[in-house]
Design a protein around this motif. Sequence first.
Motif, PDB file in Angstrom:
ATOM      1  N   ASP A  30       0.815  -1.210   0.000  1.00 22.12           N
ATOM      2  CA  ASP A  30       0.000   0.000   0.000  1.00 22.12           C
ATOM      3  C   ASP A  30       0.854   1.268   0.000  1.00 22.12           C
ATOM      4  OD1 ASP A  30      -1.993  -1.992   1.914  1.00 22.12           O
ATOM      5  OD2 ASP A  30      -2.857  -0.871   0.248  1.00 22.12           O
ATOM      6  N   SER A  49       3.563   7.960   0.181  1.00 20.21           N
ATOM      7  CA  SER A  49       2.147   7.760  -0.085  1.00 20.21           C
ATOM      8  C   SER A  49       1.707   6.462   0.577  1.00 20.21           C
ATOM      9  CB  SER A  49       1.900   7.678  -1.597  1.00 20.21           C
ATOM     10  OG  SER A  49       0.593   7.228  -1.874  1.00 20.21           O
ATOM     11  N   GLN A  50       0.637   6.536   1.338  1.00 23.33           N
ATOM     12  CA  GLN A  50       0.142   5.341   2.017  1.00 23.33           C
ATOM     13  C   GLN A  50      -1.107   4.784   1.344  1.00 23.33           C
ATOM     14  OE1 GLN A  50      -0.094   6.666   6.121  1.00 23.33           O
ATOM     15  NE2 GLN A  50       1.965   5.914   6.519  1.00 23.33           N
ATOM     16  N   ILE A  51      -1.643   5.526   0.368  1.00 19.29           N
ATOM     17  CA  ILE A  51      -2.856   5.080  -0.293  1.00 19.29           C
ATOM     18  C   ILE A  51      -2.949   5.775  -1.644  1.00 19.29           C
ATOM     19  CG2 ILE A  51      -4.340   6.874   0.662  1.00 19.29           C
ATOM     20  CD1 ILE A  51      -6.487   4.721   1.041  1.00 19.29           C
ATOM     21  N   ASP A  54      -3.290   9.810  -2.666  1.00 19.92           N
ATOM     22  CA  ASP A  54      -2.918  10.592  -1.483  1.00 19.92           C
ATOM     23  C   ASP A  54      -1.424  10.482  -1.262  1.00 19.92           C
ATOM     24  OD1 ASP A  54      -3.519  12.234   0.783  1.00 19.92           O
ATOM     25  OD2 ASP A  54      -3.162  10.472   2.029  1.00 19.92           O
ATOM     26  N   LYS A  71      -2.002   1.937  -7.531  1.00 13.96           N
ATOM     27  CA  LYS A  71      -1.322   1.371  -6.368  1.00 13.96           C
ATOM     28  C   LYS A  71       0.100   0.961  -6.711  1.00 13.96           C
ATOM     29  CE  LYS A  71      -2.087  -2.148  -2.804  1.00 13.96           C
ATOM     30  NZ  LYS A  71      -3.014  -3.206  -2.340  1.00 13.96           N
ATOM     31  N   VAL A  96       1.353  -1.545   5.054  1.00 14.40           N
ATOM     32  CA  VAL A  96       1.000  -0.524   6.047  1.00 14.40           C
ATOM     33  C   VAL A  96       1.620  -0.893   7.390  1.00 14.40           C
ATOM     34  CG1 VAL A  96      -0.878   0.596   7.277  1.00 14.40           C
ATOM     35  CG2 VAL A  96      -1.092   0.136   4.838  1.00 14.40           C
TER      36      VAL A  96
END
Lengths: 113, 116
Positions: A30, A49-51, A54, A71, A96
């Motif tokens: 992720d 970026s974690q998602i 975003d 992704k 994550v």
Amino acid sequence: DGGITQSPKYLFRKEGQNVTLSCEQNLNHDAMYWYRQDPGQGLRLIYYSQIVNDFQKGDIAEGYSVSREKKESFPLTVTSAQKNPTAFYLCASSKVDIRDGYTFGSGTRLTVV
Amino acid sequence: AQSVTQLGSHVSVSEGALVLLRCNYSSSVPPYLFWYVQYPNQGLQLLLKYTSAATLVKGINGFEAEFKKSETSFHLTKPSAHMSDAAEYFCVLSNAGGTSYGKLTFGQGTILTVHP
């Protein structure tokens, strides 16, 4: 085999040009990250970026931009506003849950000519 | 704020000698700690990790590290150096929670040279 692919391995930029560094991963991670590495300075975080759709600025985001439309992909643009772009750029990804650490790409060496 | 200090930017050993690379950390919450190795013009490869289970962790290529909370240290060792161990090593800290979730803090790196 899963992994992270960075391209190109070597990149030359003329002053005043924008260039984009590619980073693609097939690990289903992720989170993705961009680091800059300079001799004697360790690794410094540019963006992460974690998602999808975003991302957040890291410690040295000025003169750089990113996007996260998919992704698997996290391209980094080095803009003409970056005063000293010559460096080794590393892309990384992680779950994550950070307990497995990061997986790194093999890097892109950018040189301003 | 969290930080990582690697003691010694360059370490030189003879082939077959003990390798000891020192790392001290500062963190306000229980840390996750990692050692990575980087060969010239390549990315970083994970050697080993501490994630609050056993304090003595074993990694690849015969390396191990011991987490010592009282000393805030996570030194990397290998009993017998090989020529192929010559590389740069990074001690890395993760704050396991809060707004820094998932971000790593890197030490400055230690370049290991192995002499025949």
